[in-house]
Design a protein around this motif. Sequence first.
Motif, short mmCIF file in Angstrom:
data_model
loop_
_atom_site.label_atom_id
_atom_site.label_comp_id
_atom_site.label_asym_id
_atom_site.label_seq_id
_atom_site.Cartn_x
_atom_site.Cartn_y
_atom_site.Cartn_z
N GLY A 171 39.06 29.14 27.90
CA GLY A 171 39.48 28.30 29.13
C GLY A 171 38.57 28.24 30.09
O GLY A 171 37.64 29.07 30.22
N LEU A 172 38.79 27.70 31.05
CA LEU A 172 37.94 27.47 32.35
C LEU A 172 38.76 27.86 33.56
O LEU A 172 39.92 27.48 33.34
CB LEU A 172 37.47 25.91 32.72
CG LEU A 172 37.03 25.11 31.58
CD1 LEU A 172 37.14 23.97 32.01
CD2 LEU A 172 35.58 25.76 31.36
N ILE A 173 38.46 28.61 34.43
CA ILE A 173 38.99 28.99 35.74
C ILE A 173 38.22 28.67 36.58
O ILE A 173 37.14 29.22 36.92
CB ILE A 173 39.63 30.36 35.91
CG1 ILE A 173 40.63 30.68 36.97
CG2 ILE A 173 38.55 31.72 35.40
CD1 ILE A 173 41.35 31.67 36.88
N ALA A 209 42.44 24.96 31.26
CA ALA A 209 41.90 25.11 32.68
C ALA A 209 42.92 25.53 33.61
O ALA A 209 44.05 25.01 33.69
CB ALA A 209 41.36 23.73 32.99
N ILE A 210 42.44 26.08 34.68
CA ILE A 210 43.29 26.58 35.96
C ILE A 210 42.39 26.41 36.94
O ILE A 210 41.13 26.92 36.99
CB ILE A 210 43.70 28.13 35.62
CG1 ILE A 210 44.31 28.49 34.57
CG2 ILE A 210 44.19 28.93 36.98
CD1 ILE A 210 44.79 29.87 34.19
N VAL A 211 42.85 26.01 37.92
CA VAL A 211 42.25 25.60 39.27
C VAL A 211 42.62 26.51 40.32
O VAL A 211 43.78 26.86 40.33
CB VAL A 211 42.20 24.39 39.81
CG1 VAL A 211 42.00 24.03 41.34
CG2 VAL A 211 42.00 23.20 38.91
N GLN A 212 41.86 27.33 40.99
CA GLN A 212 42.39 28.38 42.22
C GLN A 212 41.42 27.99 43.21
O GLN A 212 40.65 27.62 43.48
CB GLN A 212 41.83 29.66 41.31
CG GLN A 212 40.34 30.00 41.26
CD GLN A 212 40.13 31.26 40.31
OE1 GLN A 212 41.23 32.17 40.26
NE2 GLN A 212 38.98 31.58 40.24
N LEU A 232 47.66 26.01 38.62
CA LEU A 232 47.10 26.29 39.63
C LEU A 232 47.24 27.93 39.94
O LEU A 232 48.31 28.57 39.47
CB LEU A 232 47.72 25.60 40.88
CG LEU A 232 47.61 24.13 40.92
CD1 LEU A 232 47.95 23.56 42.39
CD2 LEU A 232 46.27 23.83 40.79
N CYS A 233 46.25 28.54 40.73
CA CYS A 233 46.11 29.84 41.03
C CYS A 233 45.77 30.21 42.37
O CYS A 233 44.84 29.89 42.71
CB CYS A 233 45.27 30.76 40.14
SG CYS A 233 45.18 32.42 40.31
N GLN A 234 46.81 30.62 43.11
CA GLN A 234 46.62 31.07 44.43
C GLN A 234 45.94 32.48 44.48
O GLN A 234 46.27 33.59 44.23
CB GLN A 234 47.87 31.12 45.20
CG GLN A 234 47.72 31.55 46.57
CD GLN A 234 46.94 30.39 47.50
OE1 GLN A 234 47.39 29.33 47.77
NE2 GLN A 234 45.68 30.69 47.97
N LEU A 235 44.69 32.49 45.28
CA LEU A 235 43.77 33.54 45.19
C LEU A 235 44.25 34.19 46.66
O LEU A 235 44.62 33.46 47.50
CB LEU A 235 42.45 33.42 45.31
CG LEU A 235 41.69 32.97 44.06
CD1 LEU A 235 40.16 32.30 44.14
CD2 LEU A 235 41.80 33.88 43.03
#
Length: 339
Positions: A171-173, A209-212, A232-235
């Motif tokens: 996957g893509l992050i 895919a995850i967008v962060q 979504l991922c909160q950094l």
Amino acid sequence: MQQNEITKRFARSALTAATLLSVTPIVMGAELADRPLVLAHRGASGYLPEHTLAGVAMAHALGADYIEQDVVLTRDGQAIVLHDLTLDSTTDVSEVFPSRVNAQGHWPAAEFTLAEVRRLRVNSRRSAAGGPATHPGRFPMAQALPLRVPTLDEEMVLIDGLNRSTGRRVGLIVEIKGPAEHADRGLDVSRETLRVLDKHGYRRPEDAAIVQCFDTQELRRVRGELGCGLRLCQLLGGDQPPDAAALADIASYAQSIGPAYGLVLDETGRTTGLAEGAHRAGLLVFPYTVRRDALPPHSADATALIRRLVDAGADGYFTDFPDDRLARRGTQKNAAQQE
């Protein structure tokens, strides 16, 4: 962690987008029942210069489950993969365009066209333009190899092709970098990032895919105004773990958090309770960044650090060395406490 537990966590997430009422679990190349997810930090950046196609290929070959892309825009609005907002530390921009340095002593990527960026060679990270290597034991600083700054499109073509030829589903992050700084220049890095992802068919929560992003408001915008259907991922940075109320708020728009590992483990290597709290809120936990050549005092090697993170509740971890991993999740259960 068993698969049905992952499913329950996603089901508990209070998502704001109507398209995410039915959420599928993460199974992007490895069963979480066997081991935590390995997130290749900027590719195999411990072995090859970060954010290069060569580093991406090596991360894929080493068995990463996700490969990270940091996205910034060029002056002509093209999405390139670059960790910094400037070209100083990872390219030879100071040699190719010495007169383009700004008043602050930097070469912002957003002041160069894609054609100009393609003239640059990528090197291992330096402390500053022309300075010494940040990690001297890594790939040599010599400029002999024609490594270039890739576009997001190129990285996705490579990963998709490798997935097809190997039969894997890596996957893509994807991290959105500096949205406010881009906006000040009239550029919308989030919109362009999502456009490229959509072009390659990444648009639904079950896609790999995850967008962060570190910017909380921008991540909310990605979910709401821009209608992103991906996970979504909160950094998280700083030195204090978020409390239960903050975690519940994050869970209203994201499915995971990416904290600095110092928020998951205290200075002695014991859990801070962040991962447990995140799980109660329905969030997965992906700490950053394991580096075998930059370890905290409480862990003698990368395996010990990964063990501690997993025992503390991490569902995966970012690493510069994607071959640093536990053989199976739970194989060394509680080993960290016994050391």
